[in-house]
Every structure is written in C-alpha cells, then in structure tokens.
Motif scaffolding. Structure first.
Motif, PDB file in Angstrom:
ATOM      1  N   UNK A  22     -24.998  29.218   7.484  1.00  0.00           N
ATOM      2  CA  UNK A  22     -25.735  29.707   9.037  1.00  0.00           C
ATOM      3  C   UNK A  22     -24.897  30.470   9.855  1.00  0.00           C
ATOM      4  N   UNK A  23     -23.600  30.350   9.825  1.00  0.00           N
ATOM      5  CA  UNK A  23     -22.656  31.314  10.681  1.00  0.00           C
ATOM      6  C   UNK A  23     -22.231  32.670   9.931  1.00  0.00           C
TER       7      UNK A  23
ATOM      8  N   UNK B 296     -25.042  26.240  19.108  1.00  0.00           N
ATOM      9  CA  UNK B 296     -24.668  26.059  20.438  1.00  0.00           C
ATOM     10  C   UNK B 296     -25.222  27.096  21.216  1.00  0.00           C
ATOM     11  N   UNK B 297     -25.314  26.964  22.497  1.00  0.00           N
ATOM     12  CA  UNK B 297     -25.749  27.895  23.581  1.00  0.00           C
ATOM     13  C   UNK B 297     -24.508  28.307  24.304  1.00  0.00           C
ATOM     14  N   UNK B 298     -24.162  29.527  24.078  1.00  0.00           N
ATOM     15  CA  UNK B 298     -23.123  29.840  25.029  1.00  0.00           C
ATOM     16  C   UNK B 298     -23.239  31.033  26.086  1.00  0.00           C
TER      17      UNK B 298
ATOM     18  N   UNK C 227     -24.838  45.114  25.849  1.00  0.00           N
ATOM     19  CA  UNK C 227     -25.464  45.517  24.725  1.00  0.00           C
ATOM     20  C   UNK C 227     -25.113  44.603  23.386  1.00  0.00           C
ATOM     21  N   UNK C 228     -25.832  44.705  22.251  1.00  0.00           N
ATOM     22  CA  UNK C 228     -25.572  43.921  21.273  1.00  0.00           C
ATOM     23  C   UNK C 228     -26.787  42.716  21.434  1.00  0.00           C
ATOM     24  N   UNK C 229     -26.083  41.609  21.340  1.00  0.00           N
ATOM     25  CA  UNK C 229     -26.812  40.260  21.429  1.00  0.00           C
ATOM     26  C   UNK C 229     -27.517  40.174  22.681  1.00  0.00           C
TER      27      UNK C 229
ATOM     28  N   UNK D 218     -27.558  31.963  21.372  1.00  0.00           N
ATOM     29  CA  UNK D 218     -27.740  30.839  20.731  1.00  0.00           C
ATOM     30  C   UNK D 218     -26.950  30.893  19.523  1.00  0.00           C
ATOM     31  N   UNK D 219     -25.965  30.208  19.011  1.00  0.00           N
ATOM     32  CA  UNK D 219     -25.061  30.439  18.038  1.00  0.00           C
ATOM     33  C   UNK D 219     -25.335  29.902  16.505  1.00  0.00           C
TER      34      UNK D 219
END
Length: 560
Positions: free
Chosen positions: A146-147, A193-195, A211-213, A223-224
């Motif tokens: 998942x990671x 995890x929500x960061x 920019x990016x995510x 959300x990781x």
C-alpha cells in the motif's frame, strides 16, 4: 544387467565415474524422473521392486528385484519425483503439491482464506490478484505494498516527501509530527494516516502555493494511502510603503492589488514585480505629484527589486475671492486671513473651506453703507466660506451737503398702517405725492424716523401683479443729487431694493439687502449724488425686489 549402488560417496572421482556408468546404461535425467521412489511397506511390491520386501522393515530396502537403492538426493538437475501430497515443493511442481506435469494445477490466490497461496506475496495480500499489503508484510515488488515501498522484501511505511522550491525561503511542518523541512523533509506514516502540512515563509519571502499532492495556498492535507510527494514554493518579496502628504485628501491604488491607501498603505510584492500606482484626489482636492520612488503627475510604475517608498501629494482646491467697490464714496476693504487689501489688491485665491472675513473702512467724507454678494449684507464685517469662486461688493457713498435742497419727511402721511393702498397725500412744502401699493409704518413693520412709507414690493399675489411706487408732481429747478433712507420691513425673506426714476427714465438702483428671515434694524442710505437733470422733473421711486421695505427722509438738490 542389474547394478547395485550402495551409497553415493562424497569422493568427486567416484561420483563422476558413477554418472558415466549410469549414462552408459541409458539412465538419463528423463528416465530417472520416470522412476518412482520405492516405498518401504513390508511385503508390498513397490514400483520398481523386483520382489516384495521380506525383511518387514519400514525403511526402503534393496529388494531382490531392485536395480539399486533409492535416494532423495539430486545429481545435477535430477531430483526426486514430485509427490503432489507431501507438503513440499519438489520435482517440477510450480507450487507446493501443485502444478507441473504430474500434479493438479495450482489454486488461484483466494485473498481471504488466511493461507498463503496462488500469487499472494503474503497471506491474503499482494500479487496481481489481491489487494496490496500493509507495511511489515512480505513483498516482491512495490506494487505489492500500500505504501508503494518494498524494502528488503518487506513493505515499508508510507513515505511523505516534501521539497522546497523557488527563490524565497521558508519551512514546512506536519501534524502529526514527522516533517520539519528545512531539516527533515521526509516522513513515514502508517497507512491512511491524515497528515496536514503548514508552510511558513521566512521574513522577506512569500509562500506562493503547493504542487504535487496539494494545490493552492491553504494548509495541505494528504491521506497516506500510498507514498506522497509535495512541493512548497516560496518567492522573494519586497515591501512597498505609500504615504500621503499635503493639505488635501485622496486615494492611491496599485495594480496588482495590495495598495489601497489610506486604508492599506503598505504591501509586499514578488521580487522584480512591476507595480503601477494611480492617485485619485478627493472632491475638494487636487493631486500635485509624486515624490520618493516616482516624480511628476503621471501614473507611477515601480520595479520591486528592493523595498520602495512613495509619497502622494494632495492639496485642497483653491478658489478666487474678488472684491469690488461701488458708490460715490471712497474706502478700502481688507481680509483675514490676509491677501485682499482693496485699494490695490482686490482678489485672492483661498483654499477650499477657508473662512475669509472682509472689513470695509470708509475714507474721510465717505460712509460705508453695506455689502452685496456671497451672502453678505449689512454694514458689519462680511464672512465668506470659500467653496467656490465668490464676488463681494462694498458700497461707499460721499454725502452731498446741499445749500439749497428739498425734502420729504412723510410726517403728513396719514394712510392705513394695516393694509396696502393707493392714493395721494400732501407732504412737505405742500407737494402732492402719489403712491401705489404702500402703507404707513406701524408697530410691527419697523420705522426710521417717525412716520415712514412701507413698500410692498414688486411681485404677484394670487396671480395679480403689484408694484409699489411713489412719485412727485412735476417740479421746477431740476435735480442735482438725491438720497433716501431705507430699512427692512417685517421679518420675512426676500430681496429689498428700489430704483430711482426721473421723468420716466431709470437713473440708479439701490443695493439689494434683507433677503433672510428675521428682523434687521440697519438703516441704509440710497444716494445718487450726480443726477444733474435740469428743468421740470418728476421724481419716482419704484420697488425692484419682492421684499417689503421702509422709506423715509427723501432729500434732493436742484440742478446746478
């Protein structure tokens, strides 16, 4: 020929010799795979046995019909025959006890039976058929996790990477902790995890966005559920400070937005930005120019390569106050604040809203008899608040001192003091005067010296016009100069003014006065010193204004 092979030796020479012997007897790899491992069942003829075991032991034995004792050892690529039921992956099995030529096909990964099977990289996860595995599970590639991180065949925690970009500087921190970039720009977090990331620009820099995510300039929340990367961009900024100076008022605005002075007079712009500023004066002011980063009156454009300061100058609008003098007399008019000394200087520009007080001083043998214009009346000072161009007239007269004069005191006037009427009366020197729309002075009208005559005015009542007038009989000797005293009658507003007419021709008009509500007790003198008409004359006074006024003490001289 039967060959008995008691035991494989570790001597490489012997091993090599045995291999040559087997090949010469037609016992190659394919042939060996076809043989079955003898079973050690007592009294049972096993596959490959020549005779039943007689010893009754459980271990494999060399029967009388065996070609050789069986071994599980492999020689080169030659291994034991696949069993398909021994819980071991052997022979050509593609997985434990399945696949290959002899065994049944392998079962497809179930992803839910709590058993590692099929294409699963770990129990019920990974591979092309199941969901990705959580951190700590076995993996064969990043797609098993998942990671998206497979390190040393184990799925690692989800990794969040932050990059700082741009000419400016700043930091990015996370909640929960893990990122403090500057120093620590990569954090690892449990799955899902929500960061939340927060960008803080350094002094002299501005955060311009993600920019990016993430995108935008608000806090970035990710959300990781997999590995993420985010870029925080910072630009250099320069401060522009604007101030206003001068007696006037106005506004200053910028493009791009940021300055809207006097509300917002300081703003930060990107390094190198071209900022255009425009100045707009208030209704009572003028823009008089820039100072500082710009000069002149045109719109100001500054390049923000460094901090800049700019001053917008505004001045109150100014208007001209003009003074003129009229009448037969002589005098001067001065102002406070200074500027007018008329005499010589009879006009001056004053700033919007300035209160100017004018004072009239008659010369010897002259009298000041009143103001007109700019709302000034009477014989006191004239106060003018400058909101536009204004004109004021000061009236001076030089009294004539006749040695041979005629007069009318109205002492014999006996008409009603309550209503206006027309008729005649015999006045001084037995002269018969005629009148229209007049009345005698009374308690409420005001008076000058005993009896006087009240003019109604020149207007209409109920759609019917009226005109107050007084005229003499024809008189010999002509007329040299003339004067009459007058004052406001009653308290109503309306211009009070009269006209001197000799033999039907207008000669002069008095100053206008009394156009306000309320009583006024000032006595004015309407004086025309140089009429100078010979022969028989008829003296006539006519109302010009609409307001009511009192007349008394007519004086005239005969023609020189």
């Amino acid at each position: 020929m039967k060959l008995s092979i008691p035991c494989l030796t570790s001597n490489p020479v012997v091993v090599f010799a045995l291999a040559i012997m087997l090949l010469s007897l037609g016992c190659g790899p394919d042939e060996r795979r076809a043989r079955s491992k003898p079973k050690a069942d007592v009294g049972v003829v096993d596959a490959g046995d020549d005779a039943a075991d007689a010893a009754g032991d459980d271990a494999p034995a060399v029967d009388s019909g065996d070609d050789a004792a069986w071994t599980d050892a492999c020689i080169g690529e030659s291994c034991a025959q696949p069993r398909c039921d021994d819980g071991v992956k052997n022979g050509d099995e593609t997985d434990i006890d399945c696949g290959g030529v002899a065994c049944a096909p392998c079962t497809v990964a179930s992803c839910s039976d709590n058993v590692l099977n099929g294409s699963e990289s770990d129990v019920d996860c990974g591979g092309p058929d199941c969901a990705a595995c959580l951190p700590g599970s076995r993996c064969g590639s990043v797609n098993d996790c998942t990671s998206k991180l497979c390190i040393n065949s184990l799925c690692a925690l989800s990794r969040l990477a932050v990059t700082l970009d741009g000419a400016g500087s700043g930091t990015v921190t996370s909640s929960p902790a893990g990122i403090d970039c500057g120093a620590t720009c990569i954090g690892e977090y449990a799955h899902a995890t929500s960061v939340t990331l927060t960008a803080s620009p350094a002094p002299g820099s501005r955060f311009t966005g993600w920019s990016g995510a993430c995108t935008g300039t608000a806090a970035c929340t990710v959300s990781m559920s997999e590995g993420r990367s985010v870029v925080a961009s910072f630009s250099l900024e320069r401060t522009l400070d604007v101030s206003q100076a001068g007696s006037g008022q106005g506004t200053v605005a910028s493009t791009p937005a940021g300055i809207d002075c006097p509300t917002s007079c300081s703003a930060a712009f990107d390094h190198g930005a071209q900022v255009a500023l425009s100045a707009s004066p208030g209704a009572t002011s003028n823009f008089t120019g820039w100072s500082g980063a710009c000069i002149g009156l045109a719109n100001c454009v500054v390049s923000m390569t460094e901090a800049r300061t700019l001053v917008a100058n505004f001045a109150l609008k100014s208007y001209t106050l003009s003074v003129s003098k009229a009448g037969s007399g002589i005098g001067t008019v001065t102002s406070s604040p200074s500027g007018i000394s008329c005499g010589a200087t009879c006009s001056r520009d004053y700033a919007h809203g300035t209160q100017v007080v004018l004072t009239a001083v008659p010369s010897a043998n002259s009298n000041f008899i009143g103001w007109s214009g700019a709302g000034c009346t009477g014989v006191g000072t004239c106060s003018v608040t400058i909101t536009q161009a204004e004109s004021v007239t000061a009236l001076f007269y030089a009294p004539f001192l006749p040695t041979d004069f005629e007069s009318e005191s109205f002492d014999n006037l006996s008409i009603s003091a309550a209503s206006y009427t027309a008729g005649s009366f015999v006045g001084d020197a037995n002269r018969t005067w005629h009148f229209e729309d007049v009345r005698r002075t009374g308690a409420t009208s005001g008076s000058i010296d005993g009896n006087g005559m009240v003019f109604r005015g020149n207007s209409t009542s109920g759609g019917v016009p009226y005109l107050s007038r007084l005229y003499s009989p024809p008189m010999s000797g002509g007329i040299g100069g003339f004067s009459v005293e007058m004052r406001k009658a009653f308290e109503g507003s309306g211009v009070r003014q009269i006209e001197l007419v000799i033999n039907g021709t207008s000669v002069a008009t008095s100053v206008a006065f009394g156009d306000f509500s309320g009583e006024e007790t000032i006595v004015r003198k309407f004086e025309v010193p140089n009429v100078n008409i010979a022969g028989n004359v008829v003296i006539e006074l006519r109302a010009v204004g609409v307001g009511q006024l009192v007349l008394d003490n007519l004086v005239w001289t005969q023609s020189p």
